[in-house]
Design a protein around this motif. Structure first.
Motif, PDB file in Angstrom:
ATOM      1  N   ASP A 267       0.878  -1.210   0.152  1.00 37.64           N
ATOM      2  CA  ASP A 267      -0.081  -0.045  -0.034  1.00 37.64           C
ATOM      3  C   ASP A 267       0.766   1.165   0.060  1.00 37.64           C
ATOM      4  OD1 ASP A 267      -2.263  -1.554   0.246  1.00 37.64           O
ATOM      5  OD2 ASP A 267      -2.719  -1.346   2.167  1.00 37.64           O
ATOM      6  N   ASP A 268       1.979   1.176   0.494  1.00 40.88           N
ATOM      7  CA  ASP A 268       2.983   2.358   0.530  1.00 40.88           C
ATOM      8  C   ASP A 268       3.818   2.595  -0.567  1.00 40.88           C
ATOM      9  OD1 ASP A 268       4.869   0.443   0.714  1.00 40.88           O
ATOM     10  OD2 ASP A 268       5.595   1.087   2.730  1.00 40.88           O
ATOM     11  N   ASP A 269       3.547   2.006  -1.814  1.00 37.50           N
ATOM     12  CA  ASP A 269       4.016   2.125  -3.181  1.00 37.50           C
ATOM     13  C   ASP A 269       5.508   1.275  -3.225  1.00 37.50           C
ATOM     14  OD1 ASP A 269       1.991   3.271  -4.459  1.00 37.50           O
ATOM     15  OD2 ASP A 269       2.561   5.243  -3.749  1.00 37.50           O
ATOM     16  N   THR A 270       5.608   0.475  -2.178  1.00 40.67           N
ATOM     17  CA  THR A 270       6.918  -0.254  -2.464  1.00 40.67           C
ATOM     18  C   THR A 270       6.627  -1.717  -2.908  1.00 40.67           C
ATOM     19  OG1 THR A 270       6.675  -0.950  -0.020  1.00 40.67           O
ATOM     20  CG2 THR A 270       7.841   0.836  -0.217  1.00 40.67           C
ATOM     21  N   LEU A 271       7.799  -2.440  -3.260  1.00 36.38           N
ATOM     22  CA  LEU A 271       7.715  -3.684  -3.851  1.00 36.38           C
ATOM     23  C   LEU A 271       8.310  -4.449  -2.851  1.00 36.38           C
ATOM     24  CD1 LEU A 271       8.487  -2.981  -7.503  1.00 36.38           C
ATOM     25  CD2 LEU A 271       6.182  -3.439  -6.606  1.00 36.38           C
ATOM     26  N   GLU A 272       7.958  -5.475  -2.624  1.00 37.99           N
ATOM     27  CA  GLU A 272       8.650  -6.520  -1.639  1.00 37.99           C
ATOM     28  C   GLU A 272       8.735  -7.820  -2.449  1.00 37.99           C
ATOM     29  OE1 GLU A 272       7.148  -8.686   2.366  1.00 37.99           O
ATOM     30  OE2 GLU A 272       7.707  -6.400   2.537  1.00 37.99           O
ATOM     31  N   TYR A 273       9.862  -8.429  -2.384  1.00 36.64           N
ATOM     32  CA  TYR A 273      10.033  -9.772  -2.910  1.00 36.64           C
ATOM     33  C   TYR A 273      10.256 -10.766  -1.743  1.00 36.64           C
ATOM     34  CZ  TYR A 273      11.299  -8.266  -7.777  1.00 36.64           C
ATOM     35  OH  TYR A 273      11.151  -7.680  -8.860  1.00 36.64           O
ATOM     36  N   ARG A 274       9.622 -11.910  -2.000  1.00 38.67           N
ATOM     37  CA  ARG A 274       9.335 -12.955  -0.780  1.00 38.67           C
ATOM     38  C   ARG A 274       9.824 -14.114  -1.448  1.00 38.67           C
ATOM     39  NH1 ARG A 274       3.706 -11.062   1.581  1.00 38.67           N
ATOM     40  NH2 ARG A 274       4.105  -9.079   2.422  1.00 38.67           N
ATOM     41  N   ALA A 275      10.447 -14.901  -0.530  1.00 38.68           N
ATOM     42  CA  ALA A 275      10.914 -16.355  -1.305  1.00 38.68           C
ATOM     43  C   ALA A 275       9.433 -17.167  -1.409  1.00 38.68           C
ATOM     44  CB  ALA A 275      11.757 -17.077  -0.291  1.00 38.68           C
ATOM     45  N   ALA A 276       9.379 -17.724  -2.629  1.00 34.28           N
ATOM     46  CA  ALA A 276       8.461 -18.588  -2.726  1.00 34.28           C
ATOM     47  C   ALA A 276       8.482 -19.926  -2.052  1.00 34.28           C
ATOM     48  CB  ALA A 276       7.988 -18.993  -4.455  1.00 34.28           C
ATOM     49  N   LYS A 277       7.421 -20.348  -1.544  1.00 30.64           N
ATOM     50  CA  LYS A 277       7.373 -21.504  -0.719  1.00 30.64           C
ATOM     51  C   LYS A 277       7.601 -22.816  -1.670  1.00 30.64           C
ATOM     52  CE  LYS A 277       5.237 -19.913   3.244  1.00 30.64           C
ATOM     53  NZ  LYS A 277       4.108 -19.307   4.191  1.00 30.64           N
ATOM     54  N   ASP A 278       8.448 -23.757  -1.334  1.00 27.00           N
ATOM     55  CA  ASP A 278       8.494 -24.898  -2.140  1.00 27.00           C
ATOM     56  C   ASP A 278       7.051 -25.659  -2.339  1.00 27.00           C
ATOM     57  OD1 ASP A 278      11.161 -24.232  -2.919  1.00 27.00           O
ATOM     58  OD2 ASP A 278      11.774 -25.381  -1.158  1.00 27.00           O
ATOM     59  N   ASN A 279       7.036 -26.199  -3.295  1.00 25.57           N
ATOM     60  CA  ASN A 279       5.611 -26.979  -3.531  1.00 25.57           C
ATOM     61  C   ASN A 279       5.890 -28.365  -3.678  1.00 25.57           C
ATOM     62  OD1 ASN A 279       3.525 -28.543  -4.280  1.00 25.57           O
ATOM     63  ND2 ASN A 279       2.413 -26.720  -5.589  1.00 25.57           N
ATOM     64  N   PRO A 280       5.944 -29.363  -2.718  1.00 24.70           N
ATOM     65  CA  PRO A 280       6.232 -30.705  -2.496  1.00 24.70           C
ATOM     66  C   PRO A 280       5.790 -31.701  -3.947  1.00 24.70           C
ATOM     67  CG  PRO A 280       4.932 -30.592  -0.889  1.00 24.70           C
ATOM     68  CD  PRO A 280       5.288 -29.025  -1.450  1.00 24.70           C
ATOM     69  N   TRP A 281       4.804 -31.134  -4.463  1.00 21.19           N
ATOM     70  CA  TRP A 281       3.974 -31.790  -5.440  1.00 21.19           C
ATOM     71  C   TRP A 281       4.928 -31.515  -6.385  1.00 21.19           C
ATOM     72  CZ3 TRP A 281       0.985 -35.612  -4.019  1.00 21.19           C
ATOM     73  CH2 TRP A 281       0.335 -35.345  -2.557  1.00 21.19           C
ATOM     74  N   LEU A 282       5.406 -30.315  -7.028  1.00 15.38           N
ATOM     75  CA  LEU A 282       6.018 -30.086  -8.147  1.00 15.38           C
ATOM     76  C   LEU A 282       7.471 -30.172  -8.159  1.00 15.38           C
ATOM     77  CD1 LEU A 282       4.012 -26.701  -9.033  1.00 15.38           C
ATOM     78  CD2 LEU A 282       3.713 -29.036  -9.858  1.00 15.38           C
ATOM     79  N   ASP A 283       8.242 -30.008  -6.747  1.00 15.57           N
ATOM     80  CA  ASP A 283       9.722 -29.958  -6.815  1.00 15.57           C
ATOM     81  C   ASP A 283      10.379 -31.272  -6.543  1.00 15.57           C
ATOM     82  OD1 ASP A 283       9.474 -30.674  -4.227  1.00 15.57           O
ATOM     83  OD2 ASP A 283       9.985 -28.752  -3.150  1.00 15.57           O
ATOM     84  N   GLY A 284       9.651 -32.238  -6.673  1.00 17.35           N
ATOM     85  CA  GLY A 284      10.078 -33.762  -6.788  1.00 17.35           C
ATOM     86  C   GLY A 284      10.407 -34.491  -5.196  1.00 17.35           C
ATOM     87  N   THR A 285       9.840 -33.583  -4.359  1.00 18.38           N
ATOM     88  CA  THR A 285       9.905 -34.338  -2.989  1.00 18.38           C
ATOM     89  C   THR A 285       9.050 -35.587  -3.068  1.00 18.38           C
ATOM     90  OG1 THR A 285       9.966 -32.063  -2.038  1.00 18.38           O
ATOM     91  CG2 THR A 285       9.347 -33.843  -0.611  1.00 18.38           C
ATOM     92  N   TYR A 286       8.020 -35.759  -3.452  1.00 18.90           N
ATOM     93  CA  TYR A 286       7.214 -36.683  -3.511  1.00 18.90           C
ATOM     94  C   TYR A 286       7.405 -37.864  -4.918  1.00 18.90           C
ATOM     95  CZ  TYR A 286       4.475 -34.499   0.238  1.00 18.90           C
ATOM     96  OH  TYR A 286       4.156 -33.627   1.237  1.00 18.90           O
ATOM     97  N   SER A 287       8.452 -37.537  -5.402  1.00 18.79           N
ATOM     98  CA  SER A 287       8.576 -38.338  -6.905  1.00 18.79           C
ATOM     99  C   SER A 287       8.702 -39.777  -6.611  1.00 18.79           C
ATOM    100  CB  SER A 287       9.603 -37.800  -7.687  1.00 18.79           C
ATOM    101  OG  SER A 287      10.834 -37.830  -6.986  1.00 18.79           O
ATOM    102  N   ASP A 288       9.316 -40.278  -5.480  1.00 24.11           N
ATOM    103  CA  ASP A 288       9.588 -41.525  -5.098  1.00 24.11           C
ATOM    104  C   ASP A 288       8.446 -42.150  -4.506  1.00 24.11           C
ATOM    105  OD1 ASP A 288       9.940 -40.078  -2.856  1.00 24.11           O
ATOM    106  OD2 ASP A 288      11.355 -41.421  -2.033  1.00 24.11           O
ATOM    107  N   ILE A 289       7.366 -41.669  -4.322  1.00 25.15           N
ATOM    108  CA  ILE A 289       6.097 -42.214  -3.684  1.00 25.15           C
ATOM    109  C   ILE A 289       5.066 -42.789  -4.665  1.00 25.15           C
ATOM    110  CG2 ILE A 289       4.208 -41.835  -2.308  1.00 25.15           C
ATOM    111  CD1 ILE A 289       5.851 -39.899  -0.848  1.00 25.15           C
TER     112      ILE A 289
END
Length: 90
Positions: free
Chosen positions: A44-66
């Protein structure tokens, strides 16, 4: 009691044109690995803020061996089975 700020200024950076986008560089000293994803938030104060995106275990391979199919066959699909006995209250 005041909290201690952990903010650290790493420098001042200018955007540059890359195709139809603007690029803002991240210095190596920030310790951000290549390929790390971020979310850009316009505040709201016209600033931009970058935040680390949370990892998605469904997409990042965490569950690929299940093998989810074999797990469903082994334990069933909760909530889809018919009630047995008195589990279903009147």
């Amino acid at each position: 009691m005041a909290t201690k700020s952990t903010e650290k200024i790493l420098g001042e950076f200018a955007t540059r044109r890359t195709g139809n986008s603007l690029t803002l560089t991240v210095p190596k000293s920030a310790g951000v690995p290549e390929g790390k994803k971020f979310i850009l938030v316009s505040k709201d104060d016209d600033t931009l803020e970058y935040r680390a995106a949370k990892d998605n275990p469904w997409l990042d391979g965490t569950y690929s061996d299940i093998d989810f199919r074999s797990e469903l066959d082994r334990v069933g699909n909760y909530g889809l089975e018919s009630p047995i006995g008195k589990e279903k209250p009147e």
